[in-house]
Design an enzyme around this catalytic site. Structure first.
Site, PDB file in Angstrom:
ATOM      1  N   CYS A  42       0.743  -1.264   0.037  1.00 16.52           N
ATOM      2  CA  CYS A  42       0.044  -0.033  -0.028  1.00 16.52           C
ATOM      3  C   CYS A  42       0.717   1.116   0.035  1.00 16.52           C
ATOM      4  O   CYS A  42       0.543   2.180  -0.813  1.00 16.52           O
ATOM      5  CB  CYS A  42      -0.961  -0.011   1.174  1.00 16.52           C
ATOM      6  SG  CYS A  42      -0.272  -0.483   2.843  1.00 16.52           S
ATOM      7  N   HIS A  98      -2.787   6.191   4.543  1.00 18.88           N
ATOM      8  CA  HIS A  98      -1.480   6.282   4.839  1.00 18.88           C
ATOM      9  C   HIS A  98      -0.988   7.703   4.249  1.00 18.88           C
ATOM     10  O   HIS A  98      -1.116   8.295   3.069  1.00 18.88           O
ATOM     11  CB  HIS A  98      -0.500   5.264   3.987  1.00 18.88           C
ATOM     12  CG  HIS A  98      -0.700   3.979   4.380  1.00 18.88           C
ATOM     13  ND1 HIS A  98      -1.561   3.474   5.623  1.00 18.88           N
ATOM     14  CD2 HIS A  98      -0.365   2.643   3.664  1.00 18.88           C
ATOM     15  CE1 HIS A  98      -1.566   1.997   5.746  1.00 18.88           C
ATOM     16  NE2 HIS A  98      -1.037   1.688   4.987  1.00 18.88           N
TER      17      HIS A  98
END
Ligand code: A2P
Length: 341
Positions: A130, A243
């Site tokens: 990710c 994130h």
């Protein structure tokens, strides 16, 4: 293929699997049947899909007969075991785990960056980590324009990246602490509520974590350029979704901050939000639930000749996992590659 594919979602009860079903629904993905699969613990459970429900079936060695495309997010061990079985049954696998990412036989793909790598797939396509995906979306246009020599990245990663149990652990710890109760750390080695952990995954012999080394190796494979140097520090923060990354790059050619803003603003999958005078920049809550990768705080690094600093934020469950996996599947369909060669 002439008919729409039969699609299996393996790990359909997990954080990413549930998001995969939502993304398939939202993007009107073409299918003739969707089959949610998980462990025997979940067989018979219902998952919501298109206003109705689908029944979860147990993932077994016989699950892939008649399935054209399998989207896996059920952990590395499950992928290692079942992806080759699926391919043998004639099913193309897009795998969200780290099991196949560095395998030379498996393309590692971010559709905005290296869709051409799908052309040489042999049955299994890997979805990158990710943190790497969002960094690639933002760095590829810069690399094409000015050649990136070195990247220094620090990440601020949400707990959803660890899965459903980690989301519940943060919720529970916050609730207990607010009630003056002691907390138990089960998923992470330490309390994650109101805390930052400079450890994601296990430590390697070189002192880096596995997550940090994934960012190094995956960047080189996706960009197809072994000369790019990457050094990473990965930190888990008490955020549920998205994130964030502080990224410093050094380029061969000079780019001003305005050049970078203009370049990224016209690149696919990116929203530039960079108005310091209005305190406007991407945040975790900006990107959560969204498809784009957000970039802001773009400024020149005056300590080196050609340096840029920026802040990159993306929903780790969507672009970092479920969305990127579905975009790979869409690109396979567009290129008529939903078949095991
Ligand atoms: P289950 O819910 O039946 O355990 P997360 O990453 O959010 O923890 O989700 C992991 C997903 O992978 C879940 O859907 C989980 O199913 C599934 N899973 C875990 N182990 C297996 C396995 N051995 N076989 C099939 N699915 C598995």
């Amino acid at each position: 293929m002439s008919k729409n594919p039969v699609v299996a979602v393996c790990g359909a009860t997990g954080a990413v699997g549930q998001e995969m079903l939502s993304v398939l629904e939202q993007r009107n993905f073409p299918y003739s049947e969707i089959i949610p699969m998980a462990s025997s613990r979940s067989a018979g459970k219902k998952v919501p899909f298109k206003g109705g429900e689908l029944t979860v079936v147990e993932l077994t060695e016989k699950s892939f007969e008649g399935v054209d495309l399998a989207l896996f997010s059920a952990g590395g061990g499950t992928s290692e075991k079942f992806a080759p079985i699926a391919v043998k049954a004639g099913c193309v696998v897009v795998d969200n785990s780290s099991a196949w990412r560095m395998d030379d036989e498996c393309p590692l793909v971010v559709p905005e960056v290296n869709p051409h790598d799908l052309d040489w797939h042999k049955g299994i396509i890997a979805n990158p980590n990710c943190s790497t995906i969002q960094m690639m979306v933002a760095l590829k246009p810069i690399h094409d324009e000015a050649r990136i020599k070195r990247v220094v990245v620090s990440t601020y990663q949400a707990v959803s990246g660890t899965g459903q149990k980690a989301i519940e652990e943060l919720e529970n710890q916050v609730r207990r602490l607010m009630n003056g109760q002691p907390v138990v750390a089960d998923v992470y080695p330490h309390q994650i509520a109101f805390n930052c952990l400079p450890q994601i995954d296990v430590f390697m012999d070189n002192g880096y974590t596995k997550e940090e080394m994934k960012m190094v190796h995956e960047t080189i494979k996706i960009m197809g350029d072994p000369s790019i140097k990457v050094t990473a520090t990965c930190v888990r923060v008490p955020v549920f979704y998205s994130h964030s990354e502080s990224v410093n790059i050094e380029t061969e050619e000079k780019l001003t901050a305005d050049d970078v803003r203009a370049l990224l603003a016209k690149s696919p999958g990116i929203t530039v939000e960079d108005y310091p005078a209005k305190n406007s920049y991407p945040m975790s809550i900006t990107a959560a639930g969204e498809d784009d990768t957000y970039v802001g705080r773009i400024r020149e690094d005056d300590t080196i000749e050609n340096g840029i600093n920026m802040w990159i934020v993306s929903d780790n469950i969507r672009k970092g996992a479920a969305l990127n996996t579905v975009q790979i599947a869409e690109t396979l369909i567009e290129r008529d590659l939903v078949r095991v060669p």
